[in-house]
Design a protein around this motif. Structure first.
Motif, PDB file in Angstrom:
ATOM      1  N   TRP A 210       0.835  -1.208   0.000  1.00 16.30           N
ATOM      2  CA  TRP A 210       0.000   0.000   0.000  1.00 16.30           C
ATOM      3  C   TRP A 210       0.866   1.253   0.000  1.00 16.30           C
ATOM      4  CZ3 TRP A 210      -1.127   4.321   2.959  1.00 16.30           C
ATOM      5  CH2 TRP A 210      -2.308   5.002   2.630  1.00 16.30           C
ATOM      6  N   LYS A 211       1.899   1.276   0.826  1.00 17.63           N
ATOM      7  CA  LYS A 211       2.793   2.441   0.860  1.00 17.63           C
ATOM      8  C   LYS A 211       3.510   2.616  -0.481  1.00 17.63           C
ATOM      9  CE  LYS A 211       3.591   1.869   5.818  1.00 17.63           C
ATOM     10  NZ  LYS A 211       4.584   1.504   6.852  1.00 17.63           N
ATOM     11  N   ASN A 212       3.871   1.516  -1.119  1.00 18.14           N
ATOM     12  CA  ASN A 212       4.496   1.605  -2.437  1.00 18.14           C
ATOM     13  C   ASN A 212       3.525   2.156  -3.478  1.00 18.14           C
ATOM     14  OD1 ASN A 212       6.955   0.609  -1.534  1.00 18.14           O
ATOM     15  ND2 ASN A 212       6.466  -1.521  -2.041  1.00 18.14           N
ATOM     16  N   THR A 213       2.248   1.824  -3.317  1.00 13.71           N
ATOM     17  CA  THR A 213       1.233   2.362  -4.229  1.00 13.71           C
ATOM     18  C   THR A 213       1.068   3.863  -4.021  1.00 13.71           C
ATOM     19  OG1 THR A 213       0.067   0.241  -4.162  1.00 13.71           O
ATOM     20  CG2 THR A 213      -1.140   2.114  -5.039  1.00 13.71           C
ATOM     21  N   VAL A 214       1.142   4.312  -2.765  1.00 12.42           N
ATOM     22  CA  VAL A 214       1.113   5.754  -2.491  1.00 12.42           C
ATOM     23  C   VAL A 214       2.280   6.436  -3.192  1.00 12.42           C
ATOM     24  CG1 VAL A 214       1.313   7.527  -0.715  1.00 12.42           C
ATOM     25  CG2 VAL A 214      -0.099   5.501  -0.299  1.00 12.42           C
TER      26      VAL A 214
ATOM     27  N   VAL B  59      -7.139   9.148  -4.417  1.00 11.23           N
ATOM     28  CA  VAL B  59      -7.511   8.640  -3.102  1.00 11.23           C
ATOM     29  C   VAL B  59      -7.260   7.133  -3.069  1.00 11.23           C
ATOM     30  CG1 VAL B  59      -9.345   8.381  -1.406  1.00 11.23           C
ATOM     31  CG2 VAL B  59      -9.230  10.444  -2.822  1.00 11.23           C
ATOM     32  N   LEU B  60      -6.486   6.687  -2.091  1.00 12.25           N
ATOM     33  CA  LEU B  60      -6.164   5.273  -1.959  1.00 12.25           C
ATOM     34  C   LEU B  60      -6.702   4.741  -0.630  1.00 12.25           C
ATOM     35  CD1 LEU B  60      -2.520   5.265  -3.339  1.00 12.25           C
ATOM     36  CD2 LEU B  60      -4.589   4.477  -4.496  1.00 12.25           C
ATOM     37  N   ALA B  61      -7.334   3.585  -0.680  1.00  8.98           N
ATOM     38  CA  ALA B  61      -7.934   2.976   0.508  1.00  8.98           C
ATOM     39  C   ALA B  61      -7.237   1.656   0.807  1.00  8.98           C
ATOM     40  CB  ALA B  61      -9.424   2.752   0.301  1.00  8.98           C
ATOM     41  N   ARG B  62      -7.358   1.228   2.072  1.00 10.57           N
ATOM     42  CA  ARG B  62      -6.778  -0.045   2.470  1.00 10.57           C
ATOM     43  C   ARG B  62      -7.694  -0.736   3.475  1.00 10.57           C
ATOM     44  NH1 ARG B  62      -3.535  -0.223   7.188  1.00 10.57           N
ATOM     45  NH2 ARG B  62      -3.373   1.757   8.320  1.00 10.57           N
ATOM     46  N   GLU B  63      -7.329  -1.973   3.825  1.00 10.83           N
ATOM     47  CA  GLU B  63      -8.181  -2.839   4.648  1.00 10.83           C
ATOM     48  C   GLU B  63      -7.467  -3.269   5.918  1.00 10.83           C
ATOM     49  OE1 GLU B  63     -10.315  -7.275   4.259  1.00 10.83           O
ATOM     50  OE2 GLU B  63      -9.225  -6.381   2.566  1.00 10.83           O
TER      51      GLU B  63
ATOM     52  N   ALA C 250      -8.024   9.514 -11.977  1.00  9.25           N
ATOM     53  CA  ALA C 250      -7.859   8.967 -10.630  1.00  9.25           C
ATOM     54  C   ALA C 250      -8.482   7.579 -10.523  1.00  9.25           C
ATOM     55  CB  ALA C 250      -8.478   9.911  -9.603  1.00  9.25           C
ATOM     56  N   LEU C 251      -9.708   7.418 -11.053  1.00  8.66           N
ATOM     57  CA  LEU C 251     -10.378   6.120 -10.996  1.00  8.66           C
ATOM     58  C   LEU C 251      -9.607   5.060 -11.770  1.00  8.66           C
ATOM     59  CD1 LEU C 251     -14.161   7.032 -11.368  1.00  8.66           C
ATOM     60  CD2 LEU C 251     -12.980   6.246  -9.329  1.00  8.66           C
ATOM     61  N   SER C 252      -9.025   5.447 -12.886  1.00  6.44           N
ATOM     62  CA  SER C 252      -8.234   4.509 -13.679  1.00  6.44           C
ATOM     63  C   SER C 252      -7.038   3.993 -12.875  1.00  6.44           C
ATOM     64  CB  SER C 252      -7.753   5.180 -14.963  1.00  6.44           C
ATOM     65  OG  SER C 252      -6.953   4.297 -15.721  1.00  6.44           O
ATOM     66  N   PHE C 253      -6.378   4.893 -12.145  1.00 11.75           N
ATOM     67  CA  PHE C 253      -5.244   4.490 -11.308  1.00 11.75           C
ATOM     68  C   PHE C 253      -5.707   3.567 -10.185  1.00 11.75           C
ATOM     69  CE2 PHE C 253      -2.259   4.758  -7.860  1.00 11.75           C
ATOM     70  CZ  PHE C 253      -1.010   4.812  -8.476  1.00 11.75           C
ATOM     71  N   ILE C 254      -6.801   3.937  -9.500  1.00 14.11           N
ATOM     72  CA  ILE C 254      -7.330   3.120  -8.402  1.00 14.11           C
ATOM     73  C   ILE C 254      -7.699   1.731  -8.905  1.00 14.11           C
ATOM     74  CG2 ILE C 254      -9.249   2.868  -6.769  1.00 14.11           C
ATOM     75  CD1 ILE C 254      -9.304   5.983  -6.676  1.00 14.11           C
ATOM     76  N   ARG C 255      -8.349   1.684 -10.055  1.00 13.44           N
ATOM     77  CA  ARG C 255      -8.806   0.419 -10.634  1.00 13.44           C
ATOM     78  C   ARG C 255      -7.630  -0.520 -10.922  1.00 13.44           C
ATOM     79  NH1 ARG C 255     -11.758   2.634 -14.827  1.00 13.44           N
ATOM     80  NH2 ARG C 255     -13.422   3.111 -13.337  1.00 13.44           N
ATOM     81  N   GLU C 256      -6.521   0.050 -11.357  1.00 10.13           N
ATOM     82  CA  GLU C 256      -5.373  -0.760 -11.744  1.00 10.13           C
ATOM     83  C   GLU C 256      -4.454  -1.121 -10.579  1.00 10.13           C
ATOM     84  OE1 GLU C 256      -1.715  -0.775 -15.025  1.00 10.13           O
ATOM     85  OE2 GLU C 256      -3.173   0.869 -14.992  1.00 10.13           O
ATOM     86  N   TYR C 257      -4.279  -0.205  -9.627  1.00 11.64           N
ATOM     87  CA  TYR C 257      -3.211  -0.396  -8.642  1.00 11.64           C
ATOM     88  C   TYR C 257      -3.675  -0.616  -7.196  1.00 11.64           C
ATOM     89  CZ  TYR C 257      -0.168   1.219 -12.407  1.00 11.64           C
ATOM     90  OH  TYR C 257       0.496   1.358 -13.600  1.00 11.64           O
ATOM     91  N   GLU C 258      -4.897  -0.226  -6.845  1.00 13.44           N
ATOM     92  CA  GLU C 258      -5.315  -0.373  -5.448  1.00 13.44           C
ATOM     93  C   GLU C 258      -5.565  -1.845  -5.119  1.00 13.44           C
ATOM     94  OE1 GLU C 258      -7.930   2.553  -3.039  1.00 13.44           O
ATOM     95  OE2 GLU C 258      -9.309   0.991  -3.755  1.00 13.44           O
TER      96      GLU C 258
END
Length: 460
Positions: A200-204, A220-224, A382-390
């Motif tokens: 997750w930190k690497n994705t940030v 915006v990046l989310a985690r669990e 932003a959504l494209s990035f979230i979709r691919e990397y989150e």
């Protein structure tokens, strides 16, 4: 209980069933005023009936709607607001509604939510949830300004028998309105697991590099956070805890086949009441202080912090641009103020307007979701990035959740500060706005703070 002639409902059932052909179906809805009842007691009473339950409460407005069972649902494999609105309108046009009250939140009400991003592949975590669903409960309790109302909804066809339907409804109603007190049970956490924190930190870091190259302004990046408990989590106890610890939030729950999406969101997406529209910008976050002096210092820093002010302004401008086509007399303050919760404080700006004729809350929800506070800016990049990397299936987290009624009133919140309860397990979700100069460690800490509203009531 305030007496209402029950034969009114029974007579209506008989008339409708006599008029229907065997192949025809119709929703019948009947609302009456009842004596005051605690919404949590009503919710808990539904547990023994083995029916899916729904819950929504705004303590600031002294308003709650609690649903037991499912008379009818509108669901899709994609979150298409236009299709949801068309199905909702068709249902209302054909329904028989008996509601002598012009009170928002009474009559036919649907409660539900949707996926944050229906284009992202679904994982087994959210198997029991449709991409979008609006549920008309079989029994609905509405509490507004101290008054209580009970709505019974039944979907009938020409083959149904009046006596059996009516007797079943009355038997269930008696159980729901005669609940027993229960002892509070705080769950015991056996294991607490951060899901892929290093990834997750690497994705940030990757997101900051993406923005440094000019491909986006905010992502915006989310985690669990995953929890295991010693015993099955009791939903009523969690709701009670959220009401006590998050009194300025929207407390919500949606139970589906043993799983329950539950949370306490401070962020309204949109409210429409008598054509008056209210949306709010809630972006920019800091913790509360340990003392009044420290709290004021942190609040002052938040009000003057460049990163948080930029993040907040993204949301303000997006909401303004999104709803101005639907509204007259749009009113937006020049500067944000502080919105203080028990664990956190946020930058807050209200947006008000008069909904133009021909538009509904569906139009506004479709245009607003996702806000920059949950997606980013520009939206599609932003959504494209979230979709691919989150590394997370958000499911209903971060998406609109709320209710609508048959008189065009309704309210949706952004479903943050939330989690998915699955028996003796839970997945909690939290996100943060990443900009080009964000620090991965600092963003990780911010999401840890945002877990607290749910983690605290779950025994953490």
């Amino acid at each position: 209980m305030i007496e209402v002639k029950e034969e009114t409902f029974e007579t209506t059932l008989r008339k409708v069933l006599q008029s229907l052909k065997p192949s025809e179906s119709k929703l019948i809805s009947f609302t009456k005023r009842i004596e005051s009842i605690n919404p949590l007691h009503f919710f808990e009473a539904g547990y023994s009936l083995h029916m899916n339950r729904t819950f929504w409460m705004s303590t600031i407005d002294n308003f709650a709607v609690v649903g037991i069972g499912n008379a009818y649902s509108i669901n899709q494999d994609k979150a298409d607001m236009r299709e949801l609105q068309e199905q909702w309108n068709t249902l209302l046009q054909e329904a028989i509604t008996i509601n002598p009250f012009s009170v928002p939140g009474t009559g036919v009400i649907a409660i539900g939510g949707m996926d944050f991003d229906p284009r992202k592949p679904k994982t087994p975590l959210w198997d029991h949830f449709s991409s979008s669903e609006l549920r008309i409960p079989k029994f609905l309790l509405t509490v507004r300004q101290g008054d209580s109302y009970l709505t019974s909804n039944v979907y009938v066809n020409g083959n149904d028998r009046v006596a059996s339907i009516y007797e079943e409804l009355m038997e269930i109603e008696r159980e729901l309105l005669s609940p027993n007190e229960k002892e509070e049970n705080i769950p015991t956490i056996l294991r607490q697991q951060e899901i892929q924190p290093i990834k997750w930190k690497n994705t940030v870091k990757l997101a900051t590099e993406t923005m440094a190259n000019g491909q986006a302004e905010k992502i915006v990046l989310a985690r669990e956070l995953r929890l295991d408990f010693e015993e099955r989590v009791q939903l009523t106890d969690i709701l009670q805890g959220l009401l006590e610890t998050q009194p300025t939030s929207y407390i919500f729950a949606y139970e589906q086949e043993g799983d329950c999406f539950i949370g306490a969101s401070p962020e309204r997406l949109v409210k429409v009441e008598n054509n008056q529209l209210l949306s709010t910008c809630l972006a920019g976050t800091a913790p509360r202080g340990q003392s009044e002096i420290e709290d004021e210092k942190i609040g002052y820093q938040l009000l003057h912090d460049k990163k948080n002010l930029e993040e907040h302004d993204f949301v303000v401008q997006m909401i303004k641009q999104s709803i101005e086509e639907f509204c007259d007399d749009l009113q937006i303050p020049d500067k944000p103020i502080l919105y203080k919760l028990r664990n956190l404080q946020h930058l807050y700006t209200p947006v008000r307007g008069l909904l133009k004729e021909g538009y509904t809350i569906f139009d506004v929800v479709k245009k607003l979701h996702p806000t920059p506070a949950l997606g980013g800016e520009p939206r599609e990049e932003a959504l494209s990035f979230i979709r691919e990397y989150e590394h997370l299936d958000r499911g209903w987290y971060g998406a609109p959740f709320g209710w609508i009624d048959s008189n065009h009133n309704g309210e949706f919140a952004v479903a943050i500060r939330s989690g998915l309860i699955q028996g003796n397990k839970a997945s909690l979700f939290a996100g943060c706005g990443v900009v080009k100069d964000s620090d991965p460690e600092a963003e990780f800490v911010e999401t840890s703070i945002k877990f607290l509203p749910m983690l605290t009531v779950l025994g953490g």
